[in-house]
Write a protein that holds these residues in place. Structure first.
Motif, short mmCIF file in Angstrom:
data_model
loop_
_atom_site.label_atom_id
_atom_site.label_comp_id
_atom_site.label_asym_id
_atom_site.label_seq_id
_atom_site.Cartn_x
_atom_site.Cartn_y
_atom_site.Cartn_z
N LEU A 110 -51.14 1.88 -39.85
CA LEU A 110 -50.74 1.03 -38.43
C LEU A 110 -49.73 1.98 -37.82
N ASP A 121 -48.04 -7.61 -35.29
CA ASP A 121 -48.80 -6.40 -35.53
C ASP A 121 -49.05 -6.08 -37.05
N ALA A 125 -52.46 -5.89 -39.32
CA ALA A 125 -52.93 -4.40 -39.74
C ALA A 125 -53.00 -4.60 -41.44
#
Length: 151
Positions: A110, A121, A125
């Motif tokens: 990531l 996010d 991930a």
């Protein structure tokens, strides 16, 4: 006979090309930091990098690896890896530790592509990396800590 480059070292592997990468790593190359969890790519314990991208070794056939560079938890290095490992230690993320090699490999993946990940996010991930101890909040905090240290 498939050839694999694992952690920068070339290996000629005498095995069926359909053999999962996980078993080559653990049983043939003694890279036991990569864990077996579910065997169906649902838990993330077996996460390694192929050319820097996280993949599940339990469902990656060695015949499909080709010339990609395989990196396991034993072979991670560089600024991002060091930041992630330091954050894991600083925030005492690990409980039982079984899933942590896969968690760290996914976190490095990531942060290698996203220097300032949001919570969304991170959740995206890390989705599929299961922690039976439930350390998800500490994992998220450690990823933010690693991102801050890299800024």
């Amino acid at each position: 006979m498939p050839n694999l480059t694992v952690n920068g070292v070339a290996h000629a592997i005498d095995a069926d090309p359909d053999m999962p990468l996980l078993w080559v790593l653990r049983d043939r190359l003694d890279a036991t930091g990569t864990k077996y969890g579910c065997g169906i790519a649902q838990c993330g314990a077996c996460t390694v990098h192929l050319d820097g991208q996280p993949v599940r070794a339990c469902q990656t056939r060695i015949g499909d690896v080709g010339t990609a560079q395989v990196t396991t938890i034993e072979g991670v290095s560089g600024r991002v890896a060091e930041a992630v490992q330091a954050a894991w230690r600083k925030l005492d993320v690990v409980q039982c530790g079984y899933c942590q090699s896969g968690q760290i490999m996914s976190a490095i993946g990531l942060l290698s592509g996203n220097a300032k990940p949001t919570d969304a996010d991170i959740d995206g991930a890390m989705d599929g990396n299961i922690c039976r101890c439930g350390t998800y909040q500490r994992i998220r905090a450690a990823i933010h800590e690693a991102a801050r240290s890299l800024a």
